[in-house]
Design a protein around this motif. Structure first.
Motif, PDB file in Angstrom:
ATOM      1  N   ALA A 150       2.399  39.647   5.418  1.00 58.49           N
ATOM      2  CA  ALA A 150       3.099  38.516   6.050  1.00 58.49           C
ATOM      3  C   ALA A 150       2.165  37.315   6.174  1.00 58.49           C
ATOM      4  N   ALA A 151       0.919  37.569   6.568  1.00 64.79           N
ATOM      5  CA  ALA A 151      -0.033  36.467   6.786  1.00 64.79           C
ATOM      6  C   ALA A 151      -0.450  35.830   5.464  1.00 64.79           C
ATOM      7  N   VAL A 152      -0.654  36.651   4.436  1.00 68.75           N
ATOM      8  CA  VAL A 152      -1.105  36.087   3.157  1.00 68.75           C
ATOM      9  C   VAL A 152       0.028  35.261   2.545  1.00 68.75           C
ATOM     10  N   ARG A 153       1.273  35.720   2.671  1.00 67.43           N
ATOM     11  CA  ARG A 153       2.400  34.948   2.132  1.00 67.43           C
ATOM     12  C   ARG A 153       2.586  33.649   2.893  1.00 67.43           C
ATOM     13  N   ALA A 154       2.197  33.650   4.165  1.00 61.75           N
ATOM     14  CA  ALA A 154       2.317  32.427   4.959  1.00 61.75           C
ATOM     15  C   ALA A 154       1.185  31.450   4.650  1.00 61.75           C
ATOM     16  N   GLY A 155       0.283  31.848   3.749  1.00 62.16           N
ATOM     17  CA  GLY A 155      -0.701  30.884   3.257  1.00 62.16           C
ATOM     18  C   GLY A 155      -2.121  31.083   3.728  1.00 62.16           C
ATOM     19  N   ALA A 156      -2.406  32.174   4.433  1.00 61.32           N
ATOM     20  CA  ALA A 156      -3.766  32.387   4.926  1.00 61.32           C
ATOM     21  C   ALA A 156      -4.589  33.207   3.930  1.00 61.32           C
ATOM     22  N   GLU A 157      -5.907  33.089   4.086  1.00 61.13           N
ATOM     23  CA  GLU A 157      -6.810  34.017   3.417  1.00 61.13           C
ATOM     24  C   GLU A 157      -6.854  35.243   4.326  1.00 61.13           C
ATOM     25  N   VAL A 158      -6.621  36.455   3.766  1.00 56.97           N
ATOM     26  CA  VAL A 158      -6.484  37.646   4.603  1.00 56.97           C
ATOM     27  C   VAL A 158      -7.337  38.790   4.070  1.00 56.97           C
ATOM     28  N   SER A 159      -8.060  39.454   4.958  1.00 57.88           N
ATOM     29  CA  SER A 159      -8.830  40.652   4.600  1.00 57.88           C
ATOM     30  C   SER A 159      -8.331  41.819   5.431  1.00 57.88           C
ATOM     31  N   MET A 160      -8.314  42.989   4.816  1.00 52.75           N
ATOM     32  CA  MET A 160      -7.802  44.175   5.509  1.00 52.75           C
ATOM     33  C   MET A 160      -8.907  45.210   5.665  1.00 52.75           C
ATOM     34  N   ILE A 161      -9.108  45.679   6.901  1.00 47.98           N
ATOM     35  CA  ILE A 161     -10.019  46.791   7.176  1.00 47.98           C
ATOM     36  C   ILE A 161      -9.167  47.996   7.563  1.00 47.98           C
ATOM     37  N   GLY A 162      -9.439  49.151   6.944  1.00 48.80           N
ATOM     38  CA  GLY A 162      -8.672  50.351   7.227  1.00 48.80           C
ATOM     39  C   GLY A 162      -9.045  51.390   6.190  1.00 48.80           C
ATOM     40  N   ALA A 163      -8.138  52.321   5.920  1.00 50.67           N
ATOM     41  CA  ALA A 163      -8.449  53.359   4.946  1.00 50.67           C
ATOM     42  C   ALA A 163      -7.195  53.863   4.254  1.00 50.67           C
ATOM     43  N   VAL A 164      -7.351  54.156   2.974  1.00 46.15           N
ATOM     44  CA  VAL A 164      -6.314  54.871   2.225  1.00 46.15           C
ATOM     45  C   VAL A 164      -6.926  56.169   1.724  1.00 46.15           C
ATOM     46  N   GLY A 165      -6.076  57.108   1.287  1.00 45.35           N
ATOM     47  CA  GLY A 165      -6.556  58.411   0.846  1.00 45.35           C
ATOM     48  C   GLY A 165      -6.939  58.422  -0.627  1.00 45.35           C
ATOM     49  N   SER A 166      -7.423  59.596  -1.068  1.00 43.45           N
ATOM     50  CA  SER A 166      -7.845  59.750  -2.469  1.00 43.45           C
ATOM     51  C   SER A 166      -6.667  60.198  -3.344  1.00 43.45           C
ATOM     52  N   ASP A 167      -5.459  60.230  -2.796  1.00 46.75           N
ATOM     53  CA  ASP A 167      -4.268  60.620  -3.557  1.00 46.75           C
ATOM     54  C   ASP A 167      -3.692  59.405  -4.295  1.00 46.75           C
ATOM     55  N   PRO A 168      -2.690  59.638  -5.143  1.00 38.84           N
ATOM     56  CA  PRO A 168      -2.092  58.497  -5.869  1.00 38.84           C
ATOM     57  C   PRO A 168      -1.496  57.438  -4.933  1.00 38.84           C
ATOM     58  N   TYR A 169      -1.030  57.827  -3.755  1.00 42.01           N
ATOM     59  CA  TYR A 169      -0.504  56.830  -2.817  1.00 42.01           C
ATOM     60  C   TYR A 169      -1.603  55.854  -2.406  1.00 42.01           C
ATOM     61  N   PRO A 178       8.521  43.424   0.702  1.00 47.06           N
ATOM     62  CA  PRO A 178       9.229  42.595  -0.284  1.00 47.06           C
ATOM     63  C   PRO A 178      10.117  41.529   0.373  1.00 47.06           C
ATOM     64  N   ALA A 179      10.514  41.755   1.631  1.00 44.14           N
ATOM     65  CA  ALA A 179      11.421  40.811   2.296  1.00 44.14           C
ATOM     66  C   ALA A 179      10.682  39.649   2.945  1.00 44.14           C
ATOM     67  N   MET A 180       9.344  39.707   2.948  1.00 40.51           N
ATOM     68  CA  MET A 180       8.606  38.676   3.691  1.00 40.51           C
ATOM     69  C   MET A 180       8.588  37.350   2.943  1.00 40.51           C
ATOM     70  N   PRO A 181       8.820  36.255   3.653  1.00 42.05           N
ATOM     71  CA  PRO A 181       8.932  34.957   2.994  1.00 42.05           C
ATOM     72  C   PRO A 181       7.566  34.328   2.668  1.00 42.05           C
ATOM     73  N   TYR A 182       7.580  33.419   1.701  1.00 39.65           N
ATOM     74  CA  TYR A 182       6.398  32.625   1.364  1.00 39.65           C
ATOM     75  C   TYR A 182       6.403  31.341   2.185  1.00 39.65           C
ATOM     76  N   ARG A 183       5.218  30.758   2.294  1.00 41.13           N
ATOM     77  CA  ARG A 183       5.035  29.569   3.124  1.00 41.13           C
ATOM     78  C   ARG A 183       6.078  28.483   2.859  1.00 41.13           C
ATOM     79  N   LYS A 184       6.342  28.236   1.586  1.00 38.77           N
ATOM     80  CA  LYS A 184       7.298  27.171   1.223  1.00 38.77           C
ATOM     81  C   LYS A 184       8.678  27.447   1.820  1.00 38.77           C
ATOM     82  N   GLU A 185       9.074  28.726   1.778  1.00 37.72           N
ATOM     83  CA  GLU A 185      10.396  29.089   2.312  1.00 37.72           C
ATOM     84  C   GLU A 185      10.428  28.918   3.829  1.00 37.72           C
ATOM     85  N   ILE A 186       9.323  29.283   4.475  1.00 34.05           N
ATOM     86  CA  ILE A 186       9.291  29.154   5.949  1.00 34.05           C
ATOM     87  C   ILE A 186       9.377  27.671   6.308  1.00 34.05           C
TER      88      ILE A 186
END
Ligand code: ADP
Length: 292
Positions: free
Chosen positions: A45-64, A281-289
């Motif tokens: 949501a934040a990146v589509r609204a036009g910000a530079e965004v970094s994510m800290i967290g974790a994903v697994g070693s599986d295909p997901y 997929p439903a999140m809007p881009y800055r121009k739309e907002i």
């Protein structure tokens, strides 16, 4: 620059005529996977609204895990500090019936391994204009992140979901608390949003309680509470409306906009998102907002 310390989940959604009872098997008619998790949703949501965004967290070693990372990267989110850990990614197992009712089992998987910050995380947080936090990572990491942000003078925005009692050290490092109506009631024991906001202001300097189609209520210490109505729209899917609202609100505040403008902008973004199917997929881009 917005930093999100939060969860990434793969949503596994089965659609069936009715929800199975214990021990029962029902035949479904459709199945979809979709990237989700409150952290990843707010990041998109934040990146589509036009910000530079970094994510800290974790994903697994599986295909997901690779799919979750790829979807964040293709949205434009920096994932340099998103770890990949041995084992399954976070998953949400959703069943939806013909009436739109659902049951959900969330398995934290890799998210549950983020118990503390790494040195690089602290350095990244120090460069942020805002740190976005939710409660889908272990509380120890959320507290540490909020305290790191506080130490570096970085604004913290906490979504208290899923609702659990919040430790005082977390509340003490929170600048803006953004619960929905149910979370606000769970945190305070007060169903009325105005009453809940008043109670929350004893613990944090500023809160926005989201009220679905009714809009949102902003309250800050020493100021009159303000109700911000939501644009009237035909909602088809309100999944992640709150994450859209919060991600976009944080961008506006990081840009230095006055709170009222920021809330109107976030409400427009959330109203756009509920008119479309899906979460990210439903999140809007800055121009739309801006256009709304
Ligand atoms: P959550 O998705 O976390 O439960 P809410 O349901 O309160 O949070 O929705 C968050 C925000 O999304 C609301 O404050 C509002 O701005 C917007 N929103 C949600 N539902 C609607 C709707 N039906 N019409 C317009 N805006 C909506």
């Amino acid at each position: 620059h917005i930093v999100v310390l939060g969860s990434a989940n793969m949503d596994l959604v089965a659609y069936a005529g009715r929800l199975p009872g214990p021990g029962e098997t029902v035949t479904g008619r459709d199945f979809r996977t979709a990237p989700g998790g409150k952290g990843a949703n707010q990041a998109v949501a934040a990146v589509r609204a036009g910000a530079e965004v970094s994510m800290i967290g974790a994903v697994g070693s599986d295909p997901y895990g690779s799919a979750l990372r790829a979807s964040l990267e293709s949205a434009g989110v920096d994932t340099d500090l998103l770890r990949t850990v041995e084992g399954p990614s976070g998953t949400a197992h959703v069943t939806v019936d013909d009436e739109g009712r659902n049951t959900i089992v969330v398995v934290p998987g890799a998210n549950g391994t983020v118990e503390s910050l790494l040195p690089g995380d602290d350095t990244l947080i120090a460069t942020a204009d805002a740190l976005l936090l939710q409660l889908e990572l272990p509380l120890s990491a959320v507290v540490e992140g909020a305290q790191a942000a506080r130490r570096h003078g970085v604004r913290t925005v906490l979504t208290p979901a899923p609702a659990v009692p919040l430790p005082p050290e977390l509340l003490g490092a929170t600048d803006l608390l953004v619960p929905n109506q149910h979370e606000a009631a769970a945190l305070t024991g007060i169903a009325d949003p105005h009453g809940a906001a008043e109670a929350l202001l004893r613990q944090v300097p500023q809160t926005v309680i989201t009220l679905g189609a009714a809009g949102s209520l902003h309250a800050a210490r020493g100021a009159e509470p303000v109700m911000v109505p939501a644009p009237e729209v035909d909602a088809v899917d309100t999944t992640a409306a709150g994450d859209t609202f919060t991600g976009v609100l944080a961008v506006a505040l990081a840009e230095g906009r006055p709170v009222r403008d920021a809330l109107a902008w976030a409400s427009s973004a959330a109203a756009l998102s509920v008119q479309r199917l899906g979460a990210a997929p439903a999140m809007p881009y800055r121009k739309e907002i801006d256009a709304l």
